[in-house]
Each structure stands twice: as structure tokens, then as C-alpha cells.
Design an enzyme around this catalytic site. Structure first.
Site, PDB file in Angstrom:
ATOM      1  N   GLY A 291       0.778  -1.236   0.000  1.00 54.36           N
ATOM      2  CA  GLY A 291       0.000   0.000   0.000  1.00 54.36           C
ATOM      3  C   GLY A 291       0.807   1.282   0.000  1.00 54.36           C
TER       4      GLY A 291
ATOM      5  N   ASP B  82       0.602   3.302   4.092  1.00 52.95           N
ATOM      6  CA  ASP B  82      -0.439   4.085   3.426  1.00 52.95           C
ATOM      7  C   ASP B  82      -1.455   4.609   4.427  1.00 52.95           C
ATOM      8  OD1 ASP B  82      -1.377   1.513   4.007  1.00 52.95           O
ATOM      9  OD2 ASP B  82      -2.186   1.114   2.010  1.00 52.95           O
TER      10      ASP B  82
ATOM     11  N   ASP C  68      -5.284   2.207  10.570  1.00 50.59           N
ATOM     12  CA  ASP C  68      -6.715   2.032  10.824  1.00 50.59           C
ATOM     13  C   ASP C  68      -6.866   1.539  12.266  1.00 50.59           C
ATOM     14  OD1 ASP C  68      -9.422   1.643  10.532  1.00 50.59           O
ATOM     15  OD2 ASP C  68      -9.275  -0.102   9.241  1.00 50.59           O
TER      16      ASP C  68
ATOM     17  N   PHE D 197     -14.199   2.913   3.422  1.00 49.96           N
ATOM     18  CA  PHE D 197     -13.052   2.209   2.833  1.00 49.96           C
ATOM     19  C   PHE D 197     -12.635   2.972   1.579  1.00 49.96           C
ATOM     20  CE2 PHE D 197     -10.749  -1.097   0.587  1.00 49.96           C
ATOM     21  CZ  PHE D 197     -10.082  -1.743   1.621  1.00 49.96           C
ATOM     22  N   VAL D 198     -11.342   3.299   1.479  1.00 46.55           N
ATOM     23  CA  VAL D 198     -10.869   4.117   0.356  1.00 46.55           C
ATOM     24  C   VAL D 198      -9.846   3.364  -0.492  1.00 46.55           C
ATOM     25  CG1 VAL D 198     -11.324   6.376   1.405  1.00 46.55           C
ATOM     26  CG2 VAL D 198      -9.153   5.202   1.891  1.00 46.55           C
TER      27      VAL D 198
ATOM     28  N   ASP E  75      -5.565  -0.361  -2.105  1.00 43.98           N
ATOM     29  CA  ASP E  75      -6.301  -1.241  -3.005  1.00 43.98           C
ATOM     30  C   ASP E  75      -7.619  -1.705  -2.414  1.00 43.98           C
ATOM     31  OD1 ASP E  75      -5.018  -2.964  -1.001  1.00 43.98           O
ATOM     32  OD2 ASP E  75      -5.736  -4.624  -2.238  1.00 43.98           O
TER      33      ASP E  75
ATOM     34  N   ARG F 147      -4.941   0.542  -7.074  1.00 48.01           N
ATOM     35  CA  ARG F 147      -3.766   1.181  -6.470  1.00 48.01           C
ATOM     36  C   ARG F 147      -3.232   2.307  -7.340  1.00 48.01           C
ATOM     37  NH1 ARG F 147      -2.026  -2.037  -2.145  1.00 48.01           N
ATOM     38  NH2 ARG F 147      -2.219  -4.278  -2.441  1.00 48.01           N
TER      39      ARG F 147
HETATM   40  P1  IMP Z   1      -4.652  -1.635  10.447  1.00 49.90           P
HETATM   41  O1  IMP Z   1      -3.682  -2.755  10.672  1.00 49.90           O
HETATM   42  O2  IMP Z   1      -6.049  -1.976  10.880  1.00 49.90           O
HETATM   43  O3  IMP Z   1      -4.184  -0.308  11.034  1.00 49.90           O
HETATM   44  O4  IMP Z   1      -4.786  -1.433   8.897  1.00 49.90           O
HETATM   45  C1  IMP Z   1      -3.749  -0.955   8.170  1.00 49.90           C
HETATM   46  C2  IMP Z   1      -3.633  -1.669   6.821  1.00 49.90           C
HETATM   47  O5  IMP Z   1      -4.901  -2.049   6.301  1.00 49.90           O
HETATM   48  C3  IMP Z   1      -3.036  -0.686   5.855  1.00 49.90           C
HETATM   49  O6  IMP Z   1      -1.671  -0.972   5.687  1.00 49.90           O
HETATM   50  C4  IMP Z   1      -3.817  -0.926   4.585  1.00 49.90           C
HETATM   51  O7  IMP Z   1      -3.092  -1.792   3.741  1.00 49.90           O
HETATM   52  C5  IMP Z   1      -5.092  -1.614   4.974  1.00 49.90           C
HETATM   53  N1  IMP Z   1      -6.253  -0.675   4.954  1.00 49.90           N
HETATM   54  C6  IMP Z   1      -6.886  -0.116   6.018  1.00 49.90           C
HETATM   55  N2  IMP Z   1      -7.902   0.670   5.632  1.00 49.90           N
HETATM   56  C7  IMP Z   1      -7.917   0.624   4.294  1.00 49.90           C
HETATM   57  C8  IMP Z   1      -8.745   1.279   3.291  1.00 49.90           C
HETATM   58  O8  IMP Z   1      -9.659   2.075   3.556  1.00 49.90           O
HETATM   59  N3  IMP Z   1      -8.430   0.968   2.005  1.00 49.90           N
HETATM   60  C9  IMP Z   1      -7.417   0.125   1.643  1.00 49.90           C
HETATM   61  N4  IMP Z   1      -6.625  -0.479   2.529  1.00 49.90           N
HETATM   62  C10 IMP Z   1      -6.869  -0.239   3.850  1.00 49.90           C
HETATM   63 MG    MG Z   2      -1.014  -2.082   3.989  1.00 51.03          MG
END
Ligand code: IMP
Ligand code: MG
Length: 184
Positions: free
Chosen positions: A43, A99, A102, A151-152, A158, A164
Site C-alpha cells: 500500500g 499508506d 486504521d 473504505f478508500v 487497493d 492502487r
Molecule cells: P490496520 O492494521 O487496521 O491499522 O490497517 C492498516 C492496513 O490495512 C493498511 O496498511 C492498509 O493496507 C489496509 N487498509 C486499512 N484501511 C484501508 C482502506 O480504507 N483501504 C485500503 N486499505 C486499507
Molecule cells: Mg497495507
């Protein structure tokens, strides 16, 4: 791809000027240091490519693999980290780039992992910060934009490994997300 887009959330101009601002901050913070950047794949690739070209001094660069979503828009319970650093981390000033943060699971796991290699300093930098869904106790040191729960995709992010290469951040039309995996 254009036909799949419901809404552009952050446009190219906004990204460009934010990256310029961020690069000035990073240049100031890392100018006297031997700087190592570790990018979380896949990402962060577009963000990384644009950002490092705004930095006028040498950067050591490596990548780390993490998979959270696969073919769904729900985060999996566990993030998989596939690590095999090709460069030394010990004693280096390390900046991890992703990227989006979350829940914080990916960044937390990777930062904890890198810590075990004894870097001299360790910070994180994300393009997007989804502040409302954090489950892990971690905040990025540098972040470009706060975003909401939608979700973006685009600019490296992606959905099911597509979109992407959009040059902006967008929300897709409902019918583009698989109904069983969609965030409400
Ligand atoms: P986390 O581990 O929940 O913080 O999520 C982080 C990872 O989830 C990022 O590195 C992204 O690859 C993916 N991700 C989280 N939200 C999105 C979104 O809205 N679109 C695309 N990928 C996302
Ligand atoms: Mg990622």
C-alpha cells in the site's frame, strides 16, 4: 476505473501540497542523520515513491510485507508480517512508512518487530489516519490526512488488489465492493 468511483476524497493537488509540507518537516528532522526508511508493502508504494523524491539527501531503503485485508474490506483479526530485512537496522534512524493506519494492528506489529533490532530511533509516517477505529495503542509520528470510516482506494491503496494506480484517494461505488465483505 473512473466509472467505479463514487467520490474523490483527497485529490492530486491536495496530496502534492501535503507531501511537500511533510518533506520539509522530514528534511528538517533527519538532515543530520543517516536515515533508513522501511516501507510497508504494497500500500505504501506510491506514497513512498513520491515522498522520497522530495528528499535531497541519501536514504537507505527497505520494505516489509504485511497483509491485513485480502479480498475483504474487514480487517483480519491478525496481521501477517513477512520480514526479511536486507539492510542493517541496528543503530540506525528508522522511519516506517505506510499508506494508512486504521486499527493500528499493522503498524504496531511492525514497529514492535523493528524495535527488537535496536534501531537508534524509530518513528512512523502514514498518508492516511483513520482515527475513529483504533484498537491498538499506537499513533503515527507523522500523518498527512485524517479520514473517516469509508473504505478508500487509490494512491497505493487497493480493494482486492485493484485501484492502487488511481492518482487520488476515492470511495468506490457500492456495487464494486463484494457485498459480504463490505464495511457498513
Ligand atoms: P490496520 O492494521 O487496521 O491499522 O490497517 C492498516 C492496513 O490495512 C493498511 O496498511 C492498509 O493496507 C489496509 N487498509 C486499512 N484501511 C484501508 C482502506 O480504507 N483501504 C485500503 N486499505 C486499507
Ligand atoms: Mg497495507
Amino acid at each position: 476505473m473512473e466509472k467505479d468511483i463514487a467520490k474523490v476524497v483527497i485529490n492530486e493537488g491536495q496530496i502534492r501540497s501535503k507531501l511537500f509540507e511533510l518533506s520539509k518537516t522530514l528534511i528538517n528532522d533527519y538532515k543530520d542523520k543517516e536515515w533508513t526508511v522501511i516501507a510497508i508493502l504494497n500500500g505504501s508504494l506510491v506514497f513512498l515513491a513520491d515522498l522520497i523524491r522530495l528528499i535531497p539527501f541519501p536514504i537507505r531503503l527497505d520494505t516489509v510485507d504485511a497483509t491485513t485485508y485480502g479480498e475483504s474490506t474487514f480487517p483480519k483479526a491478525e496481521t501477517k508480517v513477512m520480514r526479511q530485512f536486507k539492510i542493517d537496522i541496528e543503530g540506525k534512524h528508522v522511519l516506517v512508512i505506510d499508506d494508512i493506519i486504521d486499527t493500528g494492528s499493522t503498524l504496531k506489529m511492525i514497529m514492535d518487530d523493528i524495535k527488537s533490532y535496536s534501531p537508534r530511533s524509530l518513528k512512523s509516517c502514514v498518508l492516511l489516519n483513520r482515527t475513529g477505529r483504533r484498537r491498538f495503542n499506537i499513533e503515527p509520528d507523522y500523518s498527512c490526512f485524517d479520514i473517516g470510516d469509508d473504505f478508500v482506494v487509490g494512491y497505493g491503496l487497493d480493494y482486492n488488489n485493484k485501484y492502487r494506480n488511481l492518482p487520488f484517494i476515492a470511495v468506490l461505488k457500492d456495487e464494486c465492493y463484494r457485498s459480504e465483505g463490505r464495511i457498513a
